[in-house]
Design an enzyme around this catalytic site. Structure first.
Site, PDB file in Angstrom:
ATOM      1  N   CYS A   5       0.849  -1.204   0.000  1.00 37.64           N
ATOM      2  CA  CYS A   5       0.000   0.000   0.000  1.00 37.64           C
ATOM      3  C   CYS A   5       0.880   1.247   0.000  1.00 37.64           C
ATOM      4  O   CYS A   5       0.574   2.239  -0.659  1.00 37.64           O
ATOM      5  CB  CYS A   5      -0.947   0.004   1.194  1.00 37.64           C
ATOM      6  SG  CYS A   5      -2.379  -1.083   0.997  1.00 37.64           S
ATOM      7  N   ASP A  28      10.453  -6.675  -8.910  1.00 36.36           N
ATOM      8  CA  ASP A  28      10.745  -7.245  -7.597  1.00 36.36           C
ATOM      9  C   ASP A  28      12.140  -6.801  -7.158  1.00 36.36           C
ATOM     10  O   ASP A  28      13.075  -6.773  -7.961  1.00 36.36           O
ATOM     11  CB  ASP A  28      10.658  -8.779  -7.656  1.00 36.36           C
ATOM     12  CG  ASP A  28      10.586  -9.411  -6.277  1.00 36.36           C
ATOM     13  OD1 ASP A  28       9.535  -9.981  -5.938  1.00 36.36           O
ATOM     14  OD2 ASP A  28      11.588  -9.336  -5.520  1.00 36.36           O
ATOM     15  N   HIS A  44      -6.198  -2.555  -1.120  1.00 39.36           N
ATOM     16  CA  HIS A  44      -5.605  -3.611  -0.296  1.00 39.36           C
ATOM     17  C   HIS A  44      -6.499  -4.847  -0.271  1.00 39.36           C
ATOM     18  O   HIS A  44      -7.645  -4.801   0.156  1.00 39.36           O
ATOM     19  CB  HIS A  44      -5.371  -3.123   1.140  1.00 39.36           C
ATOM     20  CG  HIS A  44      -4.709  -4.174   1.993  1.00 39.36           C
ATOM     21  ND1 HIS A  44      -3.334  -4.339   2.014  1.00 39.36           N
ATOM     22  CD2 HIS A  44      -5.227  -5.141   2.789  1.00 39.36           C
ATOM     23  CE1 HIS A  44      -3.044  -5.359   2.815  1.00 39.36           C
ATOM     24  NE2 HIS A  44      -4.175  -5.860   3.293  1.00 39.36           N
ATOM     25  N   HIS A  95      -0.321 -10.186  -4.545  1.00 40.59           N
ATOM     26  CA  HIS A  95       0.598  -9.858  -5.640  1.00 40.59           C
ATOM     27  C   HIS A  95       0.822 -11.089  -6.487  1.00 40.59           C
ATOM     28  O   HIS A  95       0.885 -12.213  -5.975  1.00 40.59           O
ATOM     29  CB  HIS A  95       1.928  -9.311  -5.115  1.00 40.59           C
ATOM     30  CG  HIS A  95       2.592 -10.159  -4.068  1.00 40.59           C
ATOM     31  ND1 HIS A  95       2.173 -10.172  -2.761  1.00 40.59           N
ATOM     32  CD2 HIS A  95       3.623 -11.025  -4.137  1.00 40.59           C
ATOM     33  CE1 HIS A  95       2.936 -11.013  -2.072  1.00 40.59           C
ATOM     34  NE2 HIS A  95       3.817 -11.553  -2.885  1.00 40.59           N
TER      35      HIS A  95
HETATM   36  P1  5GP Z   1       5.900 -13.285  -1.376  1.00 42.19           P
HETATM   37  O1  5GP Z   1       6.952 -14.114  -0.703  1.00 42.19           O
HETATM   38  O2  5GP Z   1       5.038 -12.535  -0.371  1.00 42.19           O
HETATM   39  O3  5GP Z   1       5.093 -14.025  -2.390  1.00 42.19           O
HETATM   40  O4  5GP Z   1       6.692 -12.228  -2.243  1.00 42.19           O
HETATM   41  C1  5GP Z   1       7.058 -10.961  -1.785  1.00 42.19           C
HETATM   42  C2  5GP Z   1       7.993 -10.386  -2.814  1.00 42.19           C
HETATM   43  O5  5GP Z   1       8.123  -9.003  -2.569  1.00 42.19           O
HETATM   44  C3  5GP Z   1       9.405 -10.984  -2.745  1.00 42.19           C
HETATM   45  O6  5GP Z   1       9.746 -11.558  -4.007  1.00 42.19           O
HETATM   46  C4  5GP Z   1      10.288  -9.786  -2.398  1.00 42.19           C
HETATM   47  O7  5GP Z   1      11.538  -9.801  -3.045  1.00 42.19           O
HETATM   48  C5  5GP Z   1       9.431  -8.601  -2.826  1.00 42.19           C
HETATM   49  N1  5GP Z   1       9.640  -7.393  -2.045  1.00 42.19           N
HETATM   50  C6  5GP Z   1       9.668  -7.287  -0.692  1.00 42.19           C
HETATM   51  N2  5GP Z   1       9.834  -6.016  -0.318  1.00 42.19           N
HETATM   52  C7  5GP Z   1       9.900  -5.282  -1.475  1.00 42.19           C
HETATM   53  C8  5GP Z   1      10.082  -3.881  -1.734  1.00 42.19           C
HETATM   54  O8  5GP Z   1      10.192  -3.044  -0.844  1.00 42.19           O
HETATM   55  N3  5GP Z   1      10.110  -3.510  -3.044  1.00 42.19           N
HETATM   56  C9  5GP Z   1       9.990  -4.402  -4.064  1.00 42.19           C
HETATM   57  N4  5GP Z   1      10.032  -3.922  -5.301  1.00 42.19           N
HETATM   58  N5  5GP Z   1       9.817  -5.726  -3.847  1.00 42.19           N
HETATM   59  C10 5GP Z   1       9.774  -6.155  -2.572  1.00 42.19           C
HETATM   60 ZN    ZN Z   2      -1.787  -3.269   1.274  1.00 47.61          ZN
END
Ligand code: 5GP
Ligand code: ZN
Length: 118
Positions: A5, A28, A44, A95
């Site tokens: 968010c 990412d 959200h 996401h």
């Molecule tokens: P999940 O494990 O929740 O499916 O994926 C979260 C993703 O968010 C991970 O691949 C991680 O690298 C990415 N991520 C986490 N924090 C940030 C951020 O601050 N900026 C960006 N661009 N990606 C993020």
């Molecule tokens: Zn959110």
């Protein structure tokens, strides 16, 4: 307010790939493939399990457009959404990971091979 968010509100910077009134796509921060983009609804929603059909109706063409814009639509790509604890979801804002730009491996999914639990 959750991390994504804050990215939607531009309180945290991101490398934006595509954006419209309802969805945002950005690179990412820790890419797992040559192309690794996250596509999110601006509103959200905790995970795929809570998302409405209306949001998904917009998300589908949005993801397809990301693939075209980044040139991976012809070579192929993978779309992943992690859900909850067992799904390995770290950020609790829906996401979709869009991965491509190389032949992707599948072996890492064997870390939960059913035969290991018998
Ligand atoms: P999940 O494990 O929740 O499916 O994926 C979260 C993703 O968010 C991970 O691949 C991680 O690298 C990415 N991520 C986490 N924090 C940030 C951020 O601050 N900026 C960006 N661009 N990606 C993020
Ligand atoms: Zn959110």
């Amino acid at each position: 307010m959750c991390l994504f968010c804050k990215i939607v509100n531009k309180e945290i910077p991101s490398n934006v790939v595509l954006e419209n009134d309802h969805f945002l796509a950005f690179h990412d921060i820790n890419p797992k493939a040559p192309v690794h983009i996250l596509a999110i609804p601006k509103v959200h929603v905790e995970s795929f399990h809570e998302v409405s059909p209306e949001i998904m109706a917009g998300m589908t063409p949005f993801i397809q457009e990301i693939a075209r814009e980044t040139g991976i639509d012809k070579s192929g790509y993978r779309v992943i959404t992690n859900i909850g604890e067992d799904g390995g979801q770290e950020v609790k804002h829906l996401h979709f990971h869009i991965l491509g730009g190389a032949k992707l491996k599948w072996e890492h999914f064997s870390d939960a091979d059913p035969k290991d639990f018998i």
